[in-house]
Design a protein around this motif. Structure first.
Motif, PDB file in Angstrom:
ATOM      1  N   PHE A 115       0.809  -1.218   0.000  1.00 54.94           N
ATOM      2  CA  PHE A 115       0.000   0.000   0.000  1.00 54.94           C
ATOM      3  C   PHE A 115       0.841   1.266   0.000  1.00 54.94           C
ATOM      4  O   PHE A 115       2.064   1.222   0.082  1.00 54.94           O
ATOM      5  N   ASN A 126       1.046   3.930   2.241  1.00 57.76           N
ATOM      6  CA  ASN A 126       1.747   4.426   3.418  1.00 57.76           C
ATOM      7  C   ASN A 126       2.522   3.305   4.114  1.00 57.76           C
ATOM      8  O   ASN A 126       1.934   2.426   4.724  1.00 57.76           O
ATOM      9  N   PRO A 127       3.855   3.340   4.027  1.00 58.37           N
ATOM     10  CA  PRO A 127       4.624   2.239   4.611  1.00 58.37           C
ATOM     11  C   PRO A 127       4.409   2.108   6.120  1.00 58.37           C
ATOM     12  O   PRO A 127       4.424   1.006   6.653  1.00 58.37           O
ATOM     13  N   ASP A 128       4.171   3.241   6.791  1.00 56.98           N
ATOM     14  CA  ASP A 128       3.985   3.196   8.242  1.00 56.98           C
ATOM     15  C   ASP A 128       2.793   2.350   8.655  1.00 56.98           C
ATOM     16  O   ASP A 128       2.791   1.745   9.711  1.00 56.98           O
ATOM     17  N   ASN A 129       1.765   2.353   7.812  1.00 54.03           N
ATOM     18  CA  ASN A 129       0.540   1.667   8.200  1.00 54.03           C
ATOM     19  C   ASN A 129       0.482   0.216   7.762  1.00 54.03           C
ATOM     20  O   ASN A 129      -0.561  -0.403   7.805  1.00 54.03           O
ATOM     21  N   GLN A 130       1.585  -0.326   7.296  1.00 52.57           N
ATOM     22  CA  GLN A 130       1.549  -1.745   6.961  1.00 52.57           C
ATOM     23  C   GLN A 130       2.649  -2.530   7.636  1.00 52.57           C
ATOM     24  O   GLN A 130       2.782  -3.725   7.417  1.00 52.57           O
ATOM     25  N   ILE A 131       3.431  -1.851   8.456  1.00 54.16           N
ATOM     26  CA  ILE A 131       4.468  -2.566   9.196  1.00 54.16           C
ATOM     27  C   ILE A 131       3.919  -2.888  10.582  1.00 54.16           C
ATOM     28  O   ILE A 131       3.450  -2.000  11.287  1.00 54.16           O
ATOM     29  N   VAL A 132       3.948  -4.159  10.950  1.00 50.84           N
ATOM     30  CA  VAL A 132       3.285  -4.599  12.168  1.00 50.84           C
ATOM     31  C   VAL A 132       4.253  -4.704  13.343  1.00 50.84           C
ATOM     32  O   VAL A 132       3.918  -4.337  14.460  1.00 50.84           O
ATOM     33  N   ALA A 133       5.448  -5.222  13.083  1.00 49.69           N
ATOM     34  CA  ALA A 133       6.349  -5.542  14.187  1.00 49.69           C
ATOM     35  C   ALA A 133       7.331  -4.408  14.452  1.00 49.69           C
ATOM     36  O   ALA A 133       7.446  -3.474  13.666  1.00 49.69           O
ATOM     37  N   THR A 134       8.021  -4.482  15.581  1.00 48.43           N
ATOM     38  CA  THR A 134       8.946  -3.418  15.955  1.00 48.43           C
ATOM     39  C   THR A 134      10.372  -3.700  15.515  1.00 48.43           C
ATOM     40  O   THR A 134      11.253  -2.893  15.745  1.00 48.43           O
ATOM     41  N   ASP A 165       8.973  -8.197  11.160  1.00 49.97           N
ATOM     42  CA  ASP A 165       7.876  -7.763  10.309  1.00 49.97           C
ATOM     43  C   ASP A 165       7.856  -8.555   9.012  1.00 49.97           C
ATOM     44  O   ASP A 165       6.807  -8.956   8.535  1.00 49.97           O
ATOM     45  N   HIS A 181      11.037   2.543  12.762  1.00 54.16           N
ATOM     46  CA  HIS A 181      10.971   4.001  12.805  1.00 54.16           C
ATOM     47  C   HIS A 181      12.323   4.687  12.637  1.00 54.16           C
ATOM     48  O   HIS A 181      12.399   5.891  12.524  1.00 54.16           O
TER      49      HIS A 181
END
Lengths: 267, 287
Positions: free
Chosen positions: B96, B98-106, B111, B148
């Motif tokens: 998708f 926005n990369p931020d909104n598809q990464i689940v793990a820290t 991920d 991040h």
């Protein structure tokens, strides 16, 4: 300004304590708490403190950091000690007006202070040496037997993970919104407490709206990657317990036994 | 090469209007009888301005949305077949905007492993597939970083790696570069091309950047819920008037060539890359 917020209080390192299996660390912390609360004499308490000091030295965490973790509980310490000093009956040492200080009061309050400090230090040691994500992982695995009684263990752990993942993202977003609102003349730094709280509304509303939007997108992205809940899931990172983990666990049990033994002998 | 991986037949789609105040309000058709075949190994770009239905058709390709009319088949499986949902999502992955909104793990590697964990892949095999996926997007050195700390382009490549780890036949990318800076855009596009050429993964790239679309084997232009053009980039871009009519630009080179043709200085409008353009210009100037 918001960038300074650190998540959790993990202090990365490569010490023996850091390397322990997080599941064992949680259990050992539990045993340590049991030690503190079952100890009913100073001698017994000393055993618990020796255990704390040994693990603290092994963890190589700076002493200053440990002291920092005590800061928030100072009010509690003062409050309990005041209560204990003045309101326990026993041999009166001296009087301050209507307040009397007893030997028992002093003794109990000293005992309580040591106990609380050791308790906080012990649990901080756990969070200092374990990253939040491993901690979540370990909690999920420790609680997994509770799945049988329909406790949504996996879902809880997933929520924790996603929350941890999004903290930096949302902080960044808050920063952006604050700048945007300031650029439009929002005043957030002056006025009474109530006024300043009200000034937060134009920050919180866009933040919530965007958080919901993010949540929806994330849900779709997770579905695209075949997420279907905890059943049948495997993990990339396997927790392996080594001999060292069992040794540490055994050691903590020995310490607990010593505490109990001292209790029997003195009691 | 000629085998179909995705096949949409006469797809109609509209969002239900149960939340509208006026229940009899006319529903807006988002897709009007779209038929589209994607062949294995192909690199297709779907162009269209906002609201043209390009993202909607993309979401039909791995059963996030189901058609209101018509059928979509992925690898021969009907997308409305719920039992095969995970087979479909495994063979067509989606990235998708926005990369931020598809990464689940820290942690990056966790991920990338997310899809594999969901599919119940054994840990030793997972390790290998995660490493392979990270290497193929050139992010292997960052495997222990936290998302991040990465730039937008790097995060988007991690999201792509998370899809590749499933070893899909096809990846649908919904405006993957829209939120990135030029450098990030280039790195993501390079990765996409590499996946297509070296690993033979079918790519469907939804975009509104003409220069990105120009690199595809085939361009599908959508407008108002319908396919208006479906051809190789040269042919699509030579149709400058139609492109402008539906509110799309053509690459600068093509635009220049188009203007020169209109002045009668040039006869060939099938030029989309810069080298050909230079040659044509030299020809005009020396003549």
């Amino acid at each position: 300004m918001l960038k300074d917020i650190t998540i959790g209080q993990y202090f990365p390192g490569k010490s023996v304590v850091h390397k322990l299996d997080p599941r064992f660390k949680i259990i050992i912390t539990g045993i340590f708490i049991a030690m503190l609360f079952s100890a009913d004499s100073f001698t017994a308490l000393v055993v618990g403190i020796v255990f704390l000091i040994v693990s603290f030295l092994l963890s190589k965490i700076p002493f200053k950091l440990m002291l920092k973790s005590l800061k928030p509980i100072i009010p509690i310490i003062i409050f309990t000690s005041v209560l204990n000093i003045f309101f326990l009956d026993g041999v009166v040492l001296f009087k301050l007006g209507f307040l009397k200080v007893t030997y028992e009061g002093l003794r109990t309050s000293a005992f309580m202070i040591i106990r609380i400090i050791a308790l906080i230090m012990g649990s901080s040691l756990l969070t200092y040496t374990t990253s939040p994500i491993t901690l979540t992982d370990a909690i999920e695995r420790l609680l997994s037997p509770l799945k049988k009684i329909k406790l949504p263990v996996h879902e809880l752990a997933m929520m924790m993970t996603i929350a941890l993942r999004f903290i930096p993202t949302l902080i960044e977003e808050t920063d952006k919104i604050m700048s945007a609102q300031k650029a439009r003349g929002a005043d957030m730094e002056s006025g009474s407490l109530l006024q300043r709280a009200k000034a937060l509304t134009p920050i919180l509303i866009p933040l919530f709206v965007s958080a919901f939007r993010r949540a929806e997108e994330l849900a779709v992205a997770m579905e695209c990657r075949c997420y279907q809940g905890g059943d049948g899931r495997t993990r990339l990172r396997q927790l392996k317990s080594t001999g060292g983990d069992y040794f540490a666990l055994g050691l903590s049990i020995v310490f607990l036994d010593i505490v109990l033994l001292i209790n029997c002998m003195t009691g | 090469m000629q085998e179909k991986i995705i096949s949409a037949e006469n797809v109609d789609f509209h969002y239900s209007n149960e939340f509208e105040e006026n229940e009899n309000a006319p529903v807006k058709q988002v897709l009007k009888g779209v038929s589209l075949d994607i062949k294995k190994g192909e690199f297709t770009a779907i162009l269209g301005h906002n609201g043209s239905g390009k993202s909607t058709i993309a979401k039909h390709m791995n059963a996030i949305l189901l058609p209101c009319g018509g059928k979509v088949y992925v690898d021969g499986i009907d997308t409305s077949d719920e039992e095969r949902l995970f087979d479909i999502r495994q063979s067509v992955g989606m990235v998708f905007q926005n990369p931020d909104n598809q990464i689940v793990a820290t942690i990056v590697e966790e991920d990338v492993a997310f899809a594999l964990e969901n599919l119940g892949v054994p840990p030793y095999e997972m390790r290998e597939r995660v490493d392979d996926a990270l290497k193929s997007v050139g992010m292997y050195e960052y495997r222990e970083h936290s998302p991040h700390q990465l730039s937008g382009g790097q995060k988007q490549r991690i999201a792509i790696a998370g899809i590749i780890a499933m070893r899909p036949d096809c990846i649908v990318l919904d405006e993957p570069t829209a939120m990135l800076d030029p450098h990030g855009r280039r790195s993501v596009l390079k990765t996409i091309r590499k996946l297509n050429r070296e690993f033979g993964i079918t790519i469907v790239l939804i975009t509104h950047y003409m220069d990105e679309a120009a690199q595809a084997d085939r361009i599908v232009v959508m407008d108002n819920g319908e396919i208006v053009m479906d051809n190789v980039p040269k042919e699509v871009f030579s149709n400058v008037e139609l492109m402008k009519k539906i509110g799309l630009d053509v690459p600068q080179v093509t635009e220049l060539m188009y203007l020169l043709t209109q002045c009668g200085l040039l006869s060939d409008t099938h030029i989309i890359d810069e080298e050909e353009c230079t040659e044509a210009l030299i020809k005009i100037l020396t003549a």
